[in-house]
Design a protein around this motif. Structure first.
Motif, short mmCIF file in Angstrom:
data_model
loop_
_atom_site.label_atom_id
_atom_site.label_comp_id
_atom_site.label_asym_id
_atom_site.label_seq_id
_atom_site.Cartn_x
_atom_site.Cartn_y
_atom_site.Cartn_z
N LEU A 185 1.38 0.37 7.94
CA LEU A 185 1.36 1.48 6.98
C LEU A 185 2.11 2.69 7.53
O LEU A 185 2.79 3.40 6.79
CB LEU A 185 -0.08 1.85 6.65
CG LEU A 185 -0.88 0.84 5.81
CD1 LEU A 185 -2.34 1.24 5.73
CD2 LEU A 185 -0.28 0.72 4.41
N GLU A 186 1.96 2.90 8.83
CA GLU A 186 2.63 4.04 9.46
C GLU A 186 4.15 3.89 9.42
O GLU A 186 4.89 4.89 9.33
CB GLU A 186 2.15 4.18 10.91
CG GLU A 186 2.57 5.48 11.58
CD GLU A 186 2.02 5.56 13.00
OE1 GLU A 186 1.61 6.66 13.40
OE2 GLU A 186 2.00 4.52 13.68
N ALA A 187 4.60 2.62 9.45
CA ALA A 187 6.05 2.38 9.46
C ALA A 187 6.68 2.48 8.08
O ALA A 187 7.91 2.51 7.95
CB ALA A 187 6.33 0.99 10.05
N VAL A 188 5.88 2.54 7.06
CA VAL A 188 6.43 2.64 5.70
C VAL A 188 7.01 4.03 5.49
O VAL A 188 6.31 5.03 5.70
CB VAL A 188 5.34 2.35 4.65
CG1 VAL A 188 5.90 2.58 3.25
CG2 VAL A 188 4.82 0.94 4.80
N PRO A 189 8.27 4.15 5.11
CA PRO A 189 8.87 5.48 4.88
C PRO A 189 8.13 6.22 3.78
O PRO A 189 7.71 5.62 2.78
CB PRO A 189 10.31 5.14 4.47
CG PRO A 189 10.55 3.77 5.00
CD PRO A 189 9.24 3.07 4.93
N THR A 190 8.00 7.50 3.97
CA THR A 190 7.26 8.30 2.99
C THR A 190 8.04 8.53 1.72
O THR A 190 7.45 8.82 0.68
CB THR A 190 6.88 9.66 3.61
OG1 THR A 190 8.08 10.32 4.04
CG2 THR A 190 5.94 9.48 4.80
N ASP A 191 9.35 8.40 1.81
CA ASP A 191 10.16 8.69 0.64
C ASP A 191 10.69 7.44 -0.05
O ASP A 191 11.56 7.52 -0.92
CB ASP A 191 11.36 9.58 1.02
CG ASP A 191 12.20 8.95 2.12
OD1 ASP A 191 11.72 7.96 2.72
OD2 ASP A 191 13.31 9.45 2.37
N GLU A 192 10.19 6.31 0.35
CA GLU A 192 10.65 5.08 -0.26
C GLU A 192 9.45 4.23 -0.67
O GLU A 192 8.41 4.22 -0.01
CB GLU A 192 11.50 4.27 0.73
CG GLU A 192 12.82 4.94 1.10
CD GLU A 192 13.65 4.06 2.02
OE1 GLU A 192 13.29 2.86 2.16
OE2 GLU A 192 14.62 4.56 2.60
N ALA A 193 9.64 3.55 -1.76
CA ALA A 193 8.60 2.61 -2.19
C ALA A 193 8.70 1.34 -1.35
O ALA A 193 9.80 0.93 -0.97
CB ALA A 193 8.77 2.28 -3.67
N ILE A 194 7.58 0.71 -1.08
CA ILE A 194 7.60 -0.50 -0.26
C ILE A 194 7.98 -1.68 -1.16
O ILE A 194 7.76 -1.67 -2.38
CB ILE A 194 6.23 -0.76 0.40
CG1 ILE A 194 5.14 -0.95 -0.67
CG2 ILE A 194 5.86 0.37 1.33
CD1 ILE A 194 3.81 -1.33 -0.09
N SER A 195 8.54 -2.69 -0.49
CA SER A 195 8.96 -3.87 -1.24
C SER A 195 7.75 -4.72 -1.62
O SER A 195 6.65 -4.56 -1.07
CB SER A 195 9.92 -4.70 -0.39
OG SER A 195 9.24 -5.23 0.74
N VAL A 196 7.99 -5.63 -2.56
CA VAL A 196 6.92 -6.54 -2.97
C VAL A 196 6.45 -7.39 -1.80
O VAL A 196 5.26 -7.64 -1.62
CB VAL A 196 7.43 -7.44 -4.12
CG1 VAL A 196 6.38 -8.49 -4.48
CG2 VAL A 196 7.77 -6.60 -5.34
N GLN A 198 2.22 -8.55 2.20
CA GLN A 198 1.78 -8.68 3.60
C GLN A 198 0.61 -7.73 3.89
O GLN A 198 -0.36 -8.10 4.56
CB GLN A 198 2.94 -8.42 4.54
CG GLN A 198 3.99 -9.51 4.56
CD GLN A 198 5.15 -9.17 5.47
OE1 GLN A 198 5.30 -8.02 5.93
NE2 GLN A 198 6.00 -10.17 5.74
N LEU A 199 0.72 -6.50 3.40
CA LEU A 199 -0.35 -5.53 3.63
C LEU A 199 -1.64 -5.96 2.93
O LEU A 199 -2.74 -5.81 3.47
CB LEU A 199 0.09 -4.15 3.13
CG LEU A 199 1.22 -3.48 3.93
CD1 LEU A 199 1.66 -2.19 3.25
CD2 LEU A 199 0.76 -3.20 5.35
N ILE A 200 -1.49 -6.49 1.71
CA ILE A 200 -2.67 -6.98 1.00
C ILE A 200 -3.32 -8.13 1.76
O ILE A 200 -4.54 -8.21 1.91
CB ILE A 200 -2.28 -7.43 -0.42
CG1 ILE A 200 -1.90 -6.20 -1.28
CG2 ILE A 200 -3.43 -8.19 -1.08
CD1 ILE A 200 -1.38 -6.55 -2.66
N SER A 201 -2.48 -9.05 2.28
CA SER A 201 -3.00 -10.18 3.03
C SER A 201 -3.74 -9.71 4.29
O SER A 201 -4.81 -10.23 4.63
CB SER A 201 -1.85 -11.13 3.40
OG SER A 201 -2.32 -12.20 4.19
N MET A 202 -3.16 -8.73 4.99
CA MET A 202 -3.82 -8.20 6.19
C MET A 202 -5.13 -7.53 5.83
O MET A 202 -6.14 -7.65 6.55
CB MET A 202 -2.89 -7.23 6.91
CG MET A 202 -1.65 -7.89 7.51
SD MET A 202 -0.55 -6.69 8.29
CE MET A 202 -1.56 -6.16 9.65
#
Length: 349
Positions: free
Chosen positions: A173-184, A189-193
């Protein structure tokens, strides 16, 4: 002169009776467990000589023909028999005072037998209490150790599973850019985790206090545990001889023992194998039994490996659990391979 002779004989007879009772009372009052038999036989011979018999013998706790030895008190308990040759009972003595003297002697002997028996009983009870106190001290000390070991286990489980997954999730989550939407893909992967984290938390919570045990009872909780092992390739057979409500303290202890026993099967049986679980309740007799047998490789025979630190911790914890509730646990190799863990307790209704 005749009157004087009668008085003299009467005085001698009274002195003989008094001497008989004084000497016997002196010896019998000092009788202990290891000396009682000899002193009783000595008193019996005194009684025989006084009554004009050839021999006197005392039988303890023997309701045979002879003069009964009745313990003093209100119960009229017969504690032995005085056998005098040529004398079947006190009534055969012609002199009333002689009968009274022998009757008092019989009471003295019965009193000594009863006193020594009570002392033996008291000594046994004292030894039993002292032994139970020693066992209780040992159990309490081991229970604290077992409690700390369980806390360490929970800590390891949280650290090795939940904490690792939560840390990985945080880093992603920390690596997700704040100004970009995350990919599907990243979202999935985040949901699975997150789902994995929830499963791990539920597993740890179930380990702390299994809801199946509270909601369904011991037999059903063991079946749930068995279903999990089946998914790992084990062939589990659960035999419930009588499905009844188990006492709460027993069901918890037996469930924990089953957890540890099945964990040992996973570690040491040599791979998936057949496992038989027997649960037998006999409420009327107060007997409760659980046996878990695997058909794996059996106990390790290597003496050196058996001494490795922690190798016997699980077995000792299971034994301590049973000891704490007054039961017993045995772990044994079975003919044809495998290990059996048997827990049993009696006297609980």
């Amino acid at each position: 002169m005749a009157e004087l002779r009668d008085l003299y004989r009467s005085a001698e007879a009274r002195a003989a009776r008094l001497r008989l009772l004084v000497e016997a009372s002196r010896d019998l009052s000092t009788a202990e467990d290891n000396t009682l038999s000899d002193i009783l036989q000595q008193s019996a011979m005194r009684a025989a000589h006084f009554a004009g018999s050839r021999e006197g013998v005392v039988s303890i706790d023997a309701e045979t023909a002879g003069i009964p030895l009745i313990a003093p008190g209100t119960t009229d308990q017969r504690v032995g028999t005085l056998h005098l040759s040529e004398l079947g009972s006190l009534e055969t003595l012609a002199d009333e005072e002689d009968r009274q003297a022998l009757f008092l002697l019989c009471q003295l002997m019965a009193s000594s037998i009863q006193r020594v028996a009570k002392q033996q009983e008291n000594d046994f009870l004292l030894q039993t209490v002292q032994e139970r106190e020693r066992r209780l001290e040992h159990v309490i000390g081991n229970l604290f150790s077992a409690q700390e070991e369980e806390r360490r286990r929970v800590s390891r489980d949280l650290h090795d599973s939940v904490a690792q997954t939560a840390g990985a999730l945080f880093r992603r989550l920390e690596a997700v850019p704040t100004d970009e939407a995350i990919s599907v893909e990243e979202r999935d992967q985040l949901i699975s985790m997150s789902q994995g984290l929830i499963r791990e938390l539920r597993a740890v919570i179930a380990g702390l206090r299994p809801t199946a045990l509270d909601d369904l009872g011991l037999a059903s909780a063991l079946k749930v545990m068995s279903d999990q092992m089946r998914t790992e390739g084990f062939d589990i057979f659960v035999d419930v001889k009588q499905d009844v409500d188990w006492p709460s303290g027993l069901s918890t202890a037996y469930y924990r023992i089953a957890q540890e026993a099945l964990a040992n099967v996973r570690k040491h049986a040599g791979g998936p194998c057949q496992v038989d679980i027997l649960l037998k309740a006999e409420p009327g007799a107060g007997r409760w039994t659980m046996a878990i047998r695997d058909h794996g490789v059996g106990l390790r025979k290597d003496e050196a490996s058996a001494q490795l630190p922690g190798e016997q911790v699980g077995i000792e914890m299971m034994k301590e659990r049973m000891l704490a509730i007054g039961g017993s646990l045995t772990v044994s190799d079975m003919h044809g391979g495998g290990v059996q863990v048997r827990a049993e307790i009696e006297g609980i209704r």
